[in-house]
Design an enzyme around this catalytic site. Structure first.
Site, PDB file in Angstrom:
ATOM      1  N   GLY A  87      25.466 -74.058 -10.135  1.00 48.62           N
ATOM      2  CA  GLY A  87      24.593 -75.130 -10.597  1.00 48.62           C
ATOM      3  C   GLY A  87      23.223 -74.822 -10.043  1.00 48.62           C
ATOM      4  O   GLY A  87      23.034 -73.822  -9.346  1.00 48.62           O
ATOM      5  N   ARG A  90      18.838 -74.069  -6.251  1.00 50.26           N
ATOM      6  CA  ARG A  90      17.481 -73.973  -5.712  1.00 50.26           C
ATOM      7  C   ARG A  90      16.446 -74.211  -6.807  1.00 50.26           C
ATOM      8  O   ARG A  90      15.292 -73.844  -6.677  1.00 50.26           O
ATOM      9  CB  ARG A  90      17.257 -72.612  -5.077  1.00 50.26           C
ATOM     10  CG  ARG A  90      17.515 -71.461  -6.014  1.00 50.26           C
ATOM     11  CD  ARG A  90      16.986 -70.214  -5.410  1.00 50.26           C
ATOM     12  NE  ARG A  90      17.509 -69.028  -6.036  1.00 50.26           N
ATOM     13  CZ  ARG A  90      17.118 -67.824  -5.725  1.00 50.26           C
ATOM     14  NH1 ARG A  90      16.215 -67.663  -4.789  1.00 50.26           N
ATOM     15  NH2 ARG A  90      17.628 -66.788  -6.309  1.00 50.26           N
ATOM     16  N   LYS A 110      11.576 -73.408  -9.606  1.00 52.24           N
ATOM     17  CA  LYS A 110      12.533 -72.573  -8.856  1.00 52.24           C
ATOM     18  C   LYS A 110      12.086 -72.509  -7.396  1.00 52.24           C
ATOM     19  O   LYS A 110      10.899 -72.288  -7.128  1.00 52.24           O
ATOM     20  CB  LYS A 110      12.565 -71.174  -9.472  1.00 52.24           C
ATOM     21  CG  LYS A 110      13.652 -70.279  -8.899  1.00 52.24           C
ATOM     22  CD  LYS A 110      13.853 -69.072  -9.790  1.00 52.24           C
ATOM     23  CE  LYS A 110      14.893 -68.126  -9.211  1.00 52.24           C
ATOM     24  NZ  LYS A 110      15.117 -66.976 -10.073  1.00 52.24           N
ATOM     25  N   ARG A 173       8.672 -72.314 -14.185  1.00 52.72           N
ATOM     26  CA  ARG A 173       8.903 -71.444 -15.335  1.00 52.72           C
ATOM     27  C   ARG A 173       9.272 -72.279 -16.553  1.00 52.72           C
ATOM     28  O   ARG A 173       9.674 -73.432 -16.437  1.00 52.72           O
ATOM     29  CB  ARG A 173       9.975 -70.405 -15.027  1.00 52.72           C
ATOM     30  CG  ARG A 173      11.352 -70.973 -14.916  1.00 52.72           C
ATOM     31  CD  ARG A 173      12.377 -69.863 -14.688  1.00 52.72           C
ATOM     32  NE  ARG A 173      13.704 -70.426 -14.586  1.00 52.72           N
ATOM     33  CZ  ARG A 173      14.736 -69.805 -14.040  1.00 52.72           C
ATOM     34  NH1 ARG A 173      14.597 -68.600 -13.538  1.00 52.72           N
ATOM     35  NH2 ARG A 173      15.914 -70.373 -13.989  1.00 52.72           N
ATOM     36  N   ARG A 180      22.968 -72.328 -20.098  1.00 50.74           N
ATOM     37  CA  ARG A 180      23.505 -70.977 -19.880  1.00 50.74           C
ATOM     38  C   ARG A 180      24.879 -70.884 -20.526  1.00 50.74           C
ATOM     39  O   ARG A 180      25.514 -71.919 -20.752  1.00 50.74           O
ATOM     40  CB  ARG A 180      23.661 -70.741 -18.368  1.00 50.74           C
ATOM     41  CG  ARG A 180      22.382 -70.960 -17.596  1.00 50.74           C
ATOM     42  CD  ARG A 180      22.653 -71.630 -16.243  1.00 50.74           C
ATOM     43  NE  ARG A 180      21.389 -72.055 -15.623  1.00 50.74           N
ATOM     44  CZ  ARG A 180      20.634 -71.294 -14.847  1.00 50.74           C
ATOM     45  NH1 ARG A 180      21.044 -70.092 -14.521  1.00 50.74           N
ATOM     46  NH2 ARG A 180      19.499 -71.739 -14.375  1.00 50.74           N
ATOM     47  N   ASP A 257      26.307 -67.023 -15.851  1.00 49.99           N
ATOM     48  CA  ASP A 257      25.372 -68.101 -15.482  1.00 49.99           C
ATOM     49  C   ASP A 257      23.924 -67.631 -15.615  1.00 49.99           C
ATOM     50  O   ASP A 257      23.006 -68.444 -15.518  1.00 49.99           O
ATOM     51  CB  ASP A 257      25.643 -68.603 -14.061  1.00 49.99           C
ATOM     52  CG  ASP A 257      25.732 -67.478 -13.050  1.00 49.99           C
ATOM     53  OD1 ASP A 257      26.578 -66.586 -13.224  1.00 49.99           O
ATOM     54  OD2 ASP A 257      24.937 -67.467 -12.095  1.00 49.99           O
TER      55      ASP A 257
HETATM   56  P1  AMP Z   1      21.303 -66.373  -8.740  1.00 47.18           P
HETATM   57  O1  AMP Z   1      21.829 -65.206  -7.988  1.00 47.18           O
HETATM   58  O2  AMP Z   1      19.850 -66.688  -8.446  1.00 47.18           O
HETATM   59  O3  AMP Z   1      21.567 -66.305 -10.210  1.00 47.18           O
HETATM   60  O4  AMP Z   1      22.083 -67.637  -8.189  1.00 47.18           O
HETATM   61  C1  AMP Z   1      23.492 -67.804  -8.263  1.00 47.18           C
HETATM   62  C2  AMP Z   1      23.832 -69.183  -7.745  1.00 47.18           C
HETATM   63  O5  AMP Z   1      23.477 -69.318  -6.372  1.00 47.18           O
HETATM   64  C3  AMP Z   1      23.136 -70.326  -8.471  1.00 47.18           C
HETATM   65  O6  AMP Z   1      24.016 -71.425  -8.520  1.00 47.18           O
HETATM   66  C4  AMP Z   1      21.948 -70.590  -7.584  1.00 47.18           C
HETATM   67  O7  AMP Z   1      21.447 -71.889  -7.731  1.00 47.18           O
HETATM   68  C5  AMP Z   1      22.537 -70.361  -6.208  1.00 47.18           C
HETATM   69  N1  AMP Z   1      21.530 -69.920  -5.227  1.00 47.18           N
HETATM   70  C6  AMP Z   1      20.939 -68.698  -5.152  1.00 47.18           C
HETATM   71  N2  AMP Z   1      20.076 -68.643  -4.120  1.00 47.18           N
HETATM   72  C7  AMP Z   1      20.113 -69.859  -3.530  1.00 47.18           C
HETATM   73  C8  AMP Z   1      19.443 -70.445  -2.416  1.00 47.18           C
HETATM   74  N3  AMP Z   1      18.566 -69.762  -1.691  1.00 47.18           N
HETATM   75  N4  AMP Z   1      19.733 -71.714  -2.111  1.00 47.18           N
HETATM   76  C9  AMP Z   1      20.622 -72.416  -2.823  1.00 47.18           C
HETATM   77  N5  AMP Z   1      21.297 -71.933  -3.882  1.00 47.18           N
HETATM   78  C10 AMP Z   1      21.045 -70.673  -4.234  1.00 47.18           C
HETATM   79 MG    MG Z   2      21.206 -67.335 -11.741  1.00 41.52          MG
END
Ligand code: AMP
Ligand code: MG
Length: 491
Positions: A87, A90, A110, A173, A180, A257
């Site tokens: 979800g 961040r 973001k 953004r 998704r 996702d």
């Molecule tokens: P991503 O790798 O950016 O596609 O993120 C995969 C999942 O991890 C998503 O649910 C993001 O919201 C969560 N996520 C990634 N980085 C963070 C962060 N620094 N804090 C909280 N959630 C994160």
């Molecule tokens: Mg992502």
């Protein structure tokens, strides 16, 4: 021009699919970069560009940008494994806009701080990944590849901890929506154990109805609107992946996702444009099996669409789903061939044109040559003799001679004169592409508070076919030690 209208159809229509949440303020936020052209297109007030005003709008409760802000729930297949615990961890969906020309656009922040989906992480994004996303999305946009776009980059003095201490940054953004594949998968799989795979949970029905009405109204006229919507996603995804393959863009984390139902490039992580052409290149250091290597992107696109199609089972019979998925490969290949021959200035996809393209790709591989530079070198010639002089750079000169002869005779067969050919080549083979080693230099300067390199690179990437001497440094291919920088997921 009329101003943007603020609407919140997702938050209002689907309250059970989101969590209301406000962005959490950061220490010493500073607007660094604003995408003026996009800001204007969106019809946002110019007065909001002022740092204090924008920070007030983002971090004061109940402004036009945050009155209905939410974190969206989704799941996703990550490296092939189903993960329901995703979800916006961040990110925050600030609001939707209806732009002056009646486009529907999400504004998403973001790095907005923790949400119920943060899973103990800090909810932040680091400056380096924010810069990379900004540059990459603009780079892709300006070479005609569908993508989310960067509107505004905000730096901060808020420390965040990854492999080392870094500073947090935020990115506003835009995208037609943040739906998704994994959003649909989540609400399909979130069901009582043992229920039939052909029954639709209520929330999935709500999500499907919302998406059809809001984003795929043309599908409503079809005999089976759900099938029409899925067919559209299959088609735009196939075309997108074809465009990546032609442009030499490695996404790096094609988890479901990170796949948009609008067929746009989305959720930038450890992506890379090629330096040397290595078809099996893995740009993501965390991808130990090479699941998302460049050469796998087309088949992973289909794998992901299969995962999405599962969520359509309650609405579409399996034979129709299979037929729809079967179209993916031919759409992708047709698009790939068309775009590839156009990189050689040709119109028609003939067998001989494709054989010529295959020869060139072979030349780029053995031994590996810089992908973009090799294409761009085909531009700016006054005659075939001048093109043929490139042979001095190639190792397999026999193959080079065969290839150039095949190209010349194809150009002749398609009745394209040399001036037209050269004009086309200069408009399909970018002079400037995003290189990780240049992005790294931009990041290091920005970390020291200097955004002049960022602005220079951005302006080159925003006019990628133009040879502007003042930013010539960004057109160069990397020296050996700067090649093929791979990054990991942590950002
Ligand atoms: P991503 O790798 O950016 O596609 O993120 C995969 C999942 O991890 C998503 O649910 C993001 O919201 C969560 N996520 C990634 N980085 C963070 C962060 N620094 N804090 C909280 N959630 C994160
Ligand atoms: Mg992502």
């Amino acid at each position: 021009m009329p101003p943007a209208q603020f609407v919140n159809t997702y938050a209002d229509t689907l309250p059970d699919l989101v969590t209301a949440i406000k962005p959490t303020a950061v220490y010493r936020p500073q607007v660094q970069i604003i995408n003026q052209a996009l800001w204007h297109e969106l019809g946002l007030p110019t007065a909001w560009q002022d740092n204090d005003t924008l920070m007030g709008l983002l971090f004061n409760r109940d402004s036009e940008l945050t009155k209905h802000s939410v974190a969206q729930k989704y799941g996703g297949h990550q490296f092939g494994q189903w993960n329901p615990q995703l979800g916006d961890g961040r990110g925050v969906l600030l609001t939707e806009l209806i732009t002056p020309d009646q486009q529907r656009i999400d504004l998403h922040l973001k790095g907005a701080g923790p949400t119920p989906y943060s899973r103990h992480a800090d909810g932040r994004a680091v400056l380096r990944s924010t810069i990379r996303e900004y540059l990459a999305s603009e780079a892709l946009y300006h070479i005609g590849i569908p993508t989310s776009r960067a509107l505004c980059l905000i730096s901060s003095a808020e420390p965040v901890y990854r492999e080392q201490q870094e500073s947090a940054a935020l990115l506003i953004r835009t995208a037609p929506s943040h739906l998704r594949f994994g959003t649909f998968e989540y609400f399909y799989h979130d069901r009582p154990a043992g229920s039939s795979p052909d029954t639709a949970p209520d929330k999935l029905i709500q999500l499907m109805n919302y998406t059809l009405n809001t984003h795929f109204p043309e599908a409503l006229a079809a005999d089976n609107p759900h099938l029409a919507m899925l067919t559209s996603v299959i088609s735009t995804t196939a075309q997108l992946v074809a465009k990546w393959q032609v442009a030499g863009f490695n996404h790096g984390v094609m988890n479901t996702d990170n796949m948009s139902i609008h067929g746009i490039t989305f959720d930038y992580g450890p992506f890379a444009f090629f330096d040397d052409f290595e078809p099996h290149y893995i740009c993501n250091k965390s991808d130990h099996q090479g699941r998302y290597r460049f050469s796998q992107q087309p088949s992973i696109g289909l794998w992901n669409l299969n995962a999405l199609a599962q969520a359509f089972r309650p609405f579409v019979d399996v034979a129709s789903l299979t037929d729809a998925l079967d179209q993916y490969e031919s759409i992708l290949i047709t698009q790939y061939h068309q775009l590839m021959v156009s990189r050689f200035g040709l119109n028609d996809v003939t067998d001989s044109a494709l054989a010529m393209v295959a020869m060139f790709m072979e030349l780029l591989q053995n031994p590996a040559r810089d992908y973009h530079h090799s294409f761009r070198q085909l531009c700016g010639h006054s005659d075939w003799q001048s093109i043929k002089a490139l042979r001095a750079e190639y190792v397999d000169i026999t193959l080079f001679d065969q290839w150039v002869a095949a190209w010349e005779s194809e150009v002749e067969a398609q009745q394209i004169d040399f001036a037209t050919l050269q004009a086309r080549l200069s408009g399909t083979n970018p002079h400037t592409v995003l290189r990780n080693h240049h992005a790294q230099a931009v990041i290091e300067a920005a970390q020291d508070g200097d955004y002049s390199l960022f602005n220079a690179y951005l302006s080159a990437l925003s006019d990628p076919y133009n040879e502007q001497s003042k930013i010539e440094r960004f057109a160069s291919a990397p020296v050996a030690q700067d090649k093929g920088i791979a990054l990991s997921c942590s950002s």
